[in-house]
Design a protein around this motif. Structure first.
Motif, PDB file in Angstrom:
ATOM      1  N   ARG A 100       1.837   1.996  -3.550  1.00 25.13           N
ATOM      2  CA  ARG A 100       0.697   2.466  -4.344  1.00 25.13           C
ATOM      3  C   ARG A 100       0.312   3.896  -3.970  1.00 25.13           C
ATOM      4  O   ARG A 100       0.051   4.728  -4.848  1.00 25.13           O
ATOM      5  CB  ARG A 100      -0.487   1.518  -4.124  1.00 25.13           C
ATOM      6  CG  ARG A 100      -1.736   1.904  -4.893  1.00 25.13           C
ATOM      7  CD  ARG A 100      -2.851   0.894  -4.658  1.00 25.13           C
ATOM      8  NE  ARG A 100      -3.139   0.679  -3.257  1.00 25.13           N
ATOM      9  CZ  ARG A 100      -3.865   1.505  -2.513  1.00 25.13           C
ATOM     10  NH1 ARG A 100      -4.373   2.609  -3.045  1.00 25.13           N
ATOM     11  NH2 ARG A 100      -4.095   1.238  -1.244  1.00 25.13           N
ATOM     12  N   LYS A 101       0.295   4.206  -2.678  1.00 26.62           N
ATOM     13  CA  LYS A 101      -0.062   5.555  -2.241  1.00 26.62           C
ATOM     14  C   LYS A 101       0.961   6.582  -2.697  1.00 26.62           C
ATOM     15  O   LYS A 101       0.616   7.699  -3.104  1.00 26.62           O
ATOM     16  CB  LYS A 101      -0.207   5.585  -0.722  1.00 26.62           C
ATOM     17  CG  LYS A 101      -1.434   4.834  -0.223  1.00 26.62           C
ATOM     18  CD  LYS A 101      -1.484   4.812   1.303  1.00 26.62           C
ATOM     19  CE  LYS A 101      -2.708   4.054   1.800  1.00 26.62           C
ATOM     20  NZ  LYS A 101      -2.744   3.979   3.289  1.00 26.62           N
ATOM     21  N   LYS A 144      -0.891  -5.815 -10.411  1.00 28.96           N
ATOM     22  CA  LYS A 144      -1.920  -6.043 -11.425  1.00 28.96           C
ATOM     23  C   LYS A 144      -1.563  -7.189 -12.359  1.00 28.96           C
ATOM     24  O   LYS A 144      -2.359  -8.110 -12.577  1.00 28.96           O
ATOM     25  CB  LYS A 144      -2.138  -4.753 -12.225  1.00 28.96           C
ATOM     26  CG  LYS A 144      -3.155  -4.863 -13.344  1.00 28.96           C
ATOM     27  CD  LYS A 144      -3.266  -3.544 -14.101  1.00 28.96           C
ATOM     28  CE  LYS A 144      -4.223  -3.647 -15.274  1.00 28.96           C
ATOM     29  NZ  LYS A 144      -4.282  -2.367 -16.038  1.00 28.96           N
ATOM     30  N   VAL A 160       2.984   6.367  -5.344  1.00 27.91           N
ATOM     31  CA  VAL A 160       2.902   6.514  -6.799  1.00 27.91           C
ATOM     32  C   VAL A 160       1.650   7.295  -7.202  1.00 27.91           C
ATOM     33  O   VAL A 160       1.662   8.045  -8.187  1.00 27.91           O
ATOM     34  CB  VAL A 160       2.922   5.119  -7.462  1.00 27.91           C
ATOM     35  CG1 VAL A 160       2.576   5.209  -8.943  1.00 27.91           C
ATOM     36  CG2 VAL A 160       4.301   4.475  -7.280  1.00 27.91           C
ATOM     37  N   SER A 161       0.586   7.131  -6.436  1.00 25.72           N
ATOM     38  CA  SER A 161      -0.686   7.785  -6.768  1.00 25.72           C
ATOM     39  C   SER A 161      -0.824   9.185  -6.176  1.00 25.72           C
ATOM     40  O   SER A 161      -1.850   9.847  -6.395  1.00 25.72           O
ATOM     41  CB  SER A 161      -1.856   6.923  -6.269  1.00 25.72           C
ATOM     42  OG  SER A 161      -1.780   5.612  -6.781  1.00 25.72           O
ATOM     43  N   ILE A 216       0.408  -1.304 -11.030  1.00 30.80           N
ATOM     44  CA  ILE A 216      -0.483  -0.668 -10.068  1.00 30.80           C
ATOM     45  C   ILE A 216      -1.750  -0.187 -10.752  1.00 30.80           C
ATOM     46  O   ILE A 216      -1.697   0.604 -11.709  1.00 30.80           O
ATOM     47  CB  ILE A 216       0.229   0.509  -9.378  1.00 30.80           C
ATOM     48  CG1 ILE A 216       1.429  -0.017  -8.565  1.00 30.80           C
ATOM     49  CG2 ILE A 216      -0.724   1.262  -8.466  1.00 30.80           C
ATOM     50  CD1 ILE A 216       2.245   1.061  -7.905  1.00 30.80           C
ATOM     51  N   PRO A 272      -0.859  13.060  -5.678  1.00 33.39           N
ATOM     52  CA  PRO A 272      -0.968  14.156  -6.660  1.00 33.39           C
ATOM     53  C   PRO A 272       0.370  14.839  -6.880  1.00 33.39           C
ATOM     54  O   PRO A 272       1.194  14.943  -5.965  1.00 33.39           O
ATOM     55  CB  PRO A 272      -1.983  15.110  -6.007  1.00 33.39           C
ATOM     56  CG  PRO A 272      -2.759  14.251  -5.060  1.00 33.39           C
ATOM     57  CD  PRO A 272      -1.802  13.226  -4.560  1.00 33.39           C
ATOM     58  N   TRP A 321       5.099  12.780  -1.061  1.00 34.51           N
ATOM     59  CA  TRP A 321       4.834  11.357  -0.881  1.00 34.51           C
ATOM     60  C   TRP A 321       5.909  10.689  -0.043  1.00 34.51           C
ATOM     61  O   TRP A 321       5.721   9.580   0.471  1.00 34.51           O
ATOM     62  CB  TRP A 321       4.737  10.646  -2.232  1.00 34.51           C
ATOM     63  CG  TRP A 321       5.974  10.748  -3.097  1.00 34.51           C
ATOM     64  CD1 TRP A 321       6.194  11.638  -4.097  1.00 34.51           C
ATOM     65  CD2 TRP A 321       7.149   9.914  -3.044  1.00 34.51           C
ATOM     66  NE1 TRP A 321       7.427  11.426  -4.680  1.00 34.51           N
ATOM     67  CE2 TRP A 321       8.031  10.372  -4.040  1.00 34.51           C
ATOM     68  CE3 TRP A 321       7.533   8.841  -2.254  1.00 34.51           C
ATOM     69  CZ2 TRP A 321       9.284   9.797  -4.264  1.00 34.51           C
ATOM     70  CZ3 TRP A 321       8.777   8.259  -2.467  1.00 34.51           C
ATOM     71  CH2 TRP A 321       9.637   8.732  -3.463  1.00 34.51           C
ATOM     72  N   PRO A 336      -5.909   1.250  -9.864  1.00 38.35           N
ATOM     73  CA  PRO A 336      -6.588   1.997  -8.794  1.00 38.35           C
ATOM     74  C   PRO A 336      -6.966   1.077  -7.625  1.00 38.35           C
ATOM     75  O   PRO A 336      -7.714   0.123  -7.797  1.00 38.35           O
ATOM     76  CB  PRO A 336      -7.819   2.579  -9.492  1.00 38.35           C
ATOM     77  CG  PRO A 336      -7.394   2.729 -10.919  1.00 38.35           C
ATOM     78  CD  PRO A 336      -6.513   1.541 -11.186  1.00 38.35           C
ATOM     79  N   ARG A 391       4.423   1.340 -15.092  1.00 36.94           N
ATOM     80  CA  ARG A 391       3.624   1.511 -13.888  1.00 36.94           C
ATOM     81  C   ARG A 391       2.220   0.935 -14.041  1.00 36.94           C
ATOM     82  O   ARG A 391       1.709   0.259 -13.139  1.00 36.94           O
ATOM     83  CB  ARG A 391       3.538   2.990 -13.540  1.00 36.94           C
ATOM     84  CG  ARG A 391       2.648   3.288 -12.356  1.00 36.94           C
ATOM     85  CD  ARG A 391       2.377   4.775 -12.183  1.00 36.94           C
ATOM     86  NE  ARG A 391       3.593   5.551 -12.046  1.00 36.94           N
ATOM     87  CZ  ARG A 391       3.602   6.840 -11.723  1.00 36.94           C
ATOM     88  NH1 ARG A 391       2.451   7.477 -11.524  1.00 36.94           N
ATOM     89  NH2 ARG A 391       4.734   7.492 -11.609  1.00 36.94           N
ATOM     90  N   ASP A 392       1.561   1.169 -15.163  1.00 33.34           N
ATOM     91  CA  ASP A 392       0.154   0.777 -15.282  1.00 33.34           C
ATOM     92  C   ASP A 392      -0.038  -0.735 -15.359  1.00 33.34           C
ATOM     93  O   ASP A 392      -1.161  -1.230 -15.255  1.00 33.34           O
ATOM     94  CB  ASP A 392      -0.499   1.460 -16.488  1.00 33.34           C
ATOM     95  CG  ASP A 392       0.145   1.079 -17.814  1.00 33.34           C
ATOM     96  OD1 ASP A 392       1.179   0.383 -17.800  1.00 33.34           O
ATOM     97  OD2 ASP A 392      -0.383   1.472 -18.859  1.00 33.34           O
ATOM     98  N   ASP A 397       0.826  -1.209   0.000  1.00 33.92           N
ATOM     99  CA  ASP A 397       0.000   0.000   0.000  1.00 33.92           C
ATOM    100  C   ASP A 397       0.858   1.254   0.000  1.00 33.92           C
ATOM    101  O   ASP A 397       0.503   2.258  -0.630  1.00 33.92           O
ATOM    102  CB  ASP A 397      -0.930   0.015   1.222  1.00 33.92           C
ATOM    103  CG  ASP A 397      -2.104  -0.939   1.061  1.00 33.92           C
ATOM    104  OD1 ASP A 397      -2.345  -1.388  -0.074  1.00 33.92           O
ATOM    105  OD2 ASP A 397      -2.786  -1.225   2.073  1.00 33.92           O
TER     106      ASP A 397
END
Length: 606
Positions: A375-376, A496, A378-379, A489, A381, A386, A491, A485-486, A372
């Motif tokens: 993920r947090k 993934k 990388v996500s 990770i 804003p 971060w 949403p 990345r996609d 987590d």
């Protein structure tokens, strides 16, 4: 798989060498051998996995190249064929027997030819006597050492308790160790919790001579070229690479099992291993009674789906205090993850069932963005911080709380010398590149070897069990690093492409369940009336903490009051972490000097 030890340009009596070997015998009960010369010695404790009748160490090439080795070399047959074509001859087919000839052909570049998990120690007596040490690319096989720069003496061993049995190696706590430990659950990097004792980093080759001293170089780890065309291609590549490595890692001359927690990573390894090993045995651990986060139902589903022979190990929480002492000793330095207790008990059961090799799913989260905190980060804003929440998520005790627990003197020391969390934050902010790439480098290069791999190595080998790690194999690591990345990770979810690779191999219940950590439910277990709570209070008595001088007894007592009246994860983890640290100090450095003989009872009560 073995344990190794030795010294160079130093002195050690035969008794010392036997003591070092004896303290590592659990990791190599099948043979204990050594070789020595003027100012040097190499020793080995063997756990026989390949070529059970051969594989005698130390390995030699003539009289001038002598080597000992811990681990497994999976491409040894390919190397043996190549070296045989150059005129080398081998007395057996054991994997480590290729090392002296490989060194003779490639010199200091010989580790670049090895595919596997290993730590190697080699003495070259052809010219100026030289010691060479080497570790694998990920750090699966630790090697600890004490280097005396003024005298050019070096001592090394696979485990810290054994290294400390050399009379010239002192168990002196590293002053900054408590803060480093609480900031990351175990110290990262080359510094251990002992002053003057280091651990060789991953992908390292060290050279020691009397004239030049100690020089360590880091090998550049190869990265895969290019990226997959689309998600379908990436999914197929991940599945194919992992299947190849799992199948290859099931090859042994002894029975092989798997560990299945009930989560994605270990379950996928089990499913792939079951394709290769008929009647595969798989092991899961749970706790007697009713506790949060019980995963045994998922592990059993995986076993039924894959047709494996399922072993359910149940651990009685009442036994935890009696197990803690052994766990802390085998680790050699504190690790704040409560899963250490379960890991220790699990591998003891694996060995009792007759297995010397077990495959696990460790390292998937680091490679594929499963945590987590990743993920947090990388996500987050664009333009937001971060780094601070990511670094705090690494901690056993968040920075604000741990600093409030310190004595005024220790708080001043940490402020003057710099906290470990601040150093990590500075490193991450200075790193260039994509956020996920920066974090993957840090997770694999710093956290994985220190926090995961040493723990797995020491606690499995405490029961004479070799753990093999398919996710740490170069082909899997390189491919994971190449993924955008996609594909890692999505949403609200990490890993993934790994979930996609597992479709059709695992039950839907495992693929669709929420991610949860594989750990001990200590918040529930650290409550009034529970054996663990009483044990922790004894370990963290006010007199003991006052004598140590690093923690404020009143603030620690307030933690217990909070946990008793309003149990929560943060207070429970803080209590657990401080308890483990105190047990470590007691084991290796003794009780506080100012305590009376009557007060020095903690060890005797365990």
């Amino acid at each position: 798989m073995c344990r190794i030890f030795g010294h160079f340009d130093a002195e050690a009596t035969p008794h010392e060498l036997k003591s070092v070997a004896a303290l590592q015998r659990h990791g190599g009960p099948d043979a204990q051998t050594q070789a020595a010369g003027a100012g040097w010695a190499l020793g080995n404790n063997r756990l026989a996995i390949m070529d059970l009748d051969g594989g005698d160490q130390p390995y030699r090439l003539g009289e001038d190249i002598v080597a000992v080795f811990n681990g497994e070399i999976y491409n040894h047959q390919e190397l043996r064929d190549r070296l045989s074509a150059k005129g080398h001859r081998f007395a057996d087919t054991c994997d480590g027997s290729v090392i002296p000839a490989l060194y003779a052909e490639y010199g200091m570049r010989f580790p670049e030819q090895l595919d596997g998990m290993y730590s190697v120690a080699l003495v070259d007596l052809r010219d100026e006597p030289t010691l060479v040490l080497a570790t694998d690319d990920v750090g699966m096989k630790p090697l600890y050492y004490h280097w005396e720069a003024s005298s050019r003496h070096l001592y090394f061993s696979s485990e810290l308790p054994a290294l400390l049995s050399f009379r010239n190696v002192t168990a002196r706590p590293w002053d900054a160790g408590l803060d480093a430990y609480l900031a990351t659950k175990t110290p990262f990097g080359e510094q251990t919790m002992f002053e003057g004792i280091s651990v060789l980093p991953p992908a390292a080759t060290a050279r020691v001579t009397l004239s030049a001293g100690l020089h360590i170089t880091r090998r550049e780890v190869t990265r895969a070229a290019g990226t997959p065309a689309d998600e379908a291609e990436a999914t197929q590549q991940v599945r194919d690479r992992l299947r190849d490595e799992v199948h290859r890692l099931t090859l042994a001359d002894v029975p092989v099992a798997t560990i299945t927690s009930g989560g994605l990573d270990s379950s996928l390894v089990t499913a792939l291993a079951a394709e290769k090993v008929p009647g595969l045995h798989t092991f899961n651990i749970a706790y007697r009674g009713t506790w949060p986060s019980d995963e045994r139902a998922f592990a059993r589903e995986v076993a039924e789906r894959c047709g494996t022979r399922y072993h359910q190990i149940e651990l009685d929480p009442a036994s935890f205090p009696s197990l803690l002492s052994d766990v802390v000793w085998h680790l050699g330095q504190p690790n704040a993850d409560p899963i250490t207790l379960s890991t220790y008990a699990l591998f003891a059961s694996v060995r009792d069932a007759g297995f010397k090799v077990a495959l696990t799913g460790d390292a998937a989260d680091e490679l594929f963005g499963g945590y987590d905190r990743i993920r947090k980060a990388v996500s987050a804003p664009f333009g937001t911080d971060w780094v601070t929440p990511y670094v705090d998520a690494l901690a056993a005790v968040p920075k604000s709380l741990r600093e409030s627990l310190y004595s005024p003197e220790y708080r001043a020391f940490v402020s003057a010398s710099g906290s470990s969390s601040d150093l990590i934050a500075e490193h991450l902010r200075a790193a260039s590149g994509d956020t996920l790439e920066v974090l993957t480098d840090f997770e694999i290069g710093s956290r994985l070897p220190a926090y995961h791999l040493r723990r797995v190595d020491h606690l499995s080998m405490s029961a004479s069990v070799e753990v093999r790690l398919p996710f740490c194999q170069p082909s899997v690591v390189q491919h994971a690093r190449s993924l955008p990345r996609d594909l890692k990770i999505a949403p609200g979810k990490g890993k993934k492409v790994l979930y996609s690779a597992a479709e059709g191999l695992l039950p839907d219940s495992v693929l669709n369940r929420p991610k949860q950590p594989f750990t001990l439910p200590i918040t529930a277990m650290l409550r009034p009336g529970q054996p663990l709570m009483d044990f922790a209070r004894d370990a963290l008595s006010a007199d003991r903490l006052r004598s140590r001088g690093q923690l404020d007894p009143q603030r620690v007592d307030a933690l217990f009051e909070t946990q008793a009246s309003a149990p929560n994860d943060q207070a429970a983890m803080a209590i657990w972490s401080l308890m483990v640290h105190e047990l470590w100090l007691e084991q290796f450095c003794g009780p506080p000097a100012s305590m009376t003989a009557g007060e020095r009872t903690l060890e005797g009560q365990k």
